[in-house]
Design a protein around this motif. Structure first.
Motif, PDB file in Angstrom:
ATOM      1  N   THR A 273       0.826  -1.213   0.000  1.00 25.26           N
ATOM      2  CA  THR A 273       0.000   0.000   0.000  1.00 25.26           C
ATOM      3  C   THR A 273       0.860   1.264   0.000  1.00 25.26           C
TER       4      THR A 273
ATOM      5  N   ASN B 212       1.383   6.331   2.480  1.00 26.15           N
ATOM      6  CA  ASN B 212       0.542   5.142   2.573  1.00 26.15           C
ATOM      7  C   ASN B 212      -0.786   5.423   1.863  1.00 26.15           C
ATOM      8  N   CYS B 213      -1.014   4.718   0.770  1.00 21.66           N
ATOM      9  CA  CYS B 213      -2.187   4.998  -0.066  1.00 21.66           C
ATOM     10  C   CYS B 213      -3.482   4.434   0.493  1.00 21.66           C
ATOM     11  N   ILE B 214      -3.419   3.546   1.465  1.00 18.34           N
ATOM     12  CA  ILE B 214      -4.651   2.956   1.991  1.00 18.34           C
ATOM     13  C   ILE B 214      -5.326   3.859   3.020  1.00 18.34           C
ATOM     14  N   ASN B 215      -4.548   4.602   3.790  1.00 18.67           N
ATOM     15  CA  ASN B 215      -5.150   5.537   4.742  1.00 18.67           C
ATOM     16  C   ASN B 215      -4.797   6.981   4.413  1.00 18.67           C
TER      17      ASN B 215
ATOM     18  N   ASN C 289      -5.529   5.365  -4.755  1.00 16.92           N
ATOM     19  CA  ASN C 289      -6.401   4.469  -4.001  1.00 16.92           C
ATOM     20  C   ASN C 289      -5.847   3.050  -4.083  1.00 16.92           C
ATOM     21  N   VAL C 290      -6.286   2.213  -3.164  1.00 11.19           N
ATOM     22  CA  VAL C 290      -5.785   0.840  -3.094  1.00 11.19           C
ATOM     23  C   VAL C 290      -6.894  -0.130  -3.468  1.00 11.19           C
ATOM     24  N   ASP C 291      -6.557  -1.064  -4.349  1.00  8.55           N
ATOM     25  CA  ASP C 291      -7.476  -2.134  -4.724  1.00  8.55           C
ATOM     26  C   ASP C 291      -6.870  -3.463  -4.278  1.00  8.55           C
ATOM     27  N   VAL C 292      -7.638  -4.240  -3.519  1.00 10.98           N
ATOM     28  CA  VAL C 292      -7.160  -5.536  -3.016  1.00 10.98           C
ATOM     29  C   VAL C 292      -7.962  -6.644  -3.690  1.00 10.98           C
TER      30      VAL C 292
ATOM     31  N   ILE D  23      -2.318  -6.670  -4.008  1.00 15.51           N
ATOM     32  CA  ILE D  23      -2.583  -5.254  -3.749  1.00 15.51           C
ATOM     33  C   ILE D  23      -2.084  -4.437  -4.936  1.00 15.51           C
TER      34      ILE D  23
ATOM     35  N   ILE E  16      -2.056  -0.301  -6.503  1.00 19.91           N
ATOM     36  CA  ILE E  16      -2.330   1.113  -6.285  1.00 19.91           C
ATOM     37  C   ILE E  16      -2.919   1.685  -7.569  1.00 19.91           C
TER      38      ILE E  16
END
Length: 227
Positions: free
Chosen positions: A55, A82-85, A149-152, A170, A172
């Motif tokens: 992330t 950190n792209c997730i938060n 943004n993060v795609d899981v 994961i 980005i």
């Protein structure tokens, strides 16, 4: 008497046939019990999935400086995002800090400049976190940048079909935005949607475009010639 004995004999033979038929089915049932006693099904357990990707925006910490909302500049830092938060991480010596977005105005690194649309006062901005500047025009006063943004993607391997991904992945993702005047706009990814967007928001009368809306160079050239 002979007739009576014949009836008894026929009845006796008729009684023997079902027993013979049933006895023929026993060996197969016995064989099944020997090969799979109790009818047990042995399950094959796969190792738990691992997670590939990160992330974090940068592969490693990079040198940079941060301009705060109050105008102060923090220099000599190592930067990570950190792209997730959507939080900026900074190292100074042995100290590690996470900066609240509302405090950050700009982030400068050797190859990338990030800014905070909310702090700079752009309206209609529902963008979380910082935006990377891909193109800026001082003359026409617009910026093209992308948010993160993060795609899981969860593991979905099917053992029976031997199909799917064994591990979590994961990625980005980047969303392009136009910053013009005091407003922020999300740039559509399809040509038809982009034409509708620019005609509605800026009063253009475009009927077709001959470039990919995700191509930053073509997109910036287009707006340079229209604004």
């Amino acid at each position: 008497m002979k007739r009576y004995n014949l009836i008894i004999l026929v009845a006796f033979l008729f009684h023997l046939n079902p027993q013979k038929t049933n006895s023929q089915t026993l060996p197969s049932a016995t064989l099944m019990n020997e090969t799979n006693p109790g009818g047990r099904i042995d399950e094959i357990f796969l190792p738990p999935p691992i997670t590939k990707g990160s992330t974090l925006l940068f592969e490693d910490w990079i040198k940079g400086e941060v301009v705060l909302r109050n105008g102060d500049t923090l220099k000599g830092l190592k930067i990570q995002y950190n792209c997730i938060n959507h939080r900026l991480l900074v190292k100074s010596g042995l100290s590690l800090s996470e900066l609240v977005n509302d405090l950050v105005k700009y982030v400068f690194t050797e190859n990338l400049t990030l800014f905070n649309p909310a702090v700079l006062g752009f309206q209609k901005s529902n963008i979380e976190g910082l935006v990377a500047i891909n193109y800026s025009s001082l003359e026409k006063k617009f910026i093209i940048g992308n948010s993160f943004n993060v795609d899981v993607e969860k593991a979905n391997y099917n053992l029976l079909l031997n199909h799917g991904d064994r591990d979590n992945t994961i990625e980005i993702e980047k969303e392009n935005h136009l910053f013009y005047g005091d407003k922020a706009y999300e740039i559509p990814k399809r040509k038809k949607k982009l034409i509708q967007f620019i005609n509605k928001e800026f009063g253009f009368s475009e009927e077709k475009i001959d470039f990919n809306p995700s191509d930053i160079e073509s997109l910036s050239s287009f707006f340079e010639n229209r604004f």
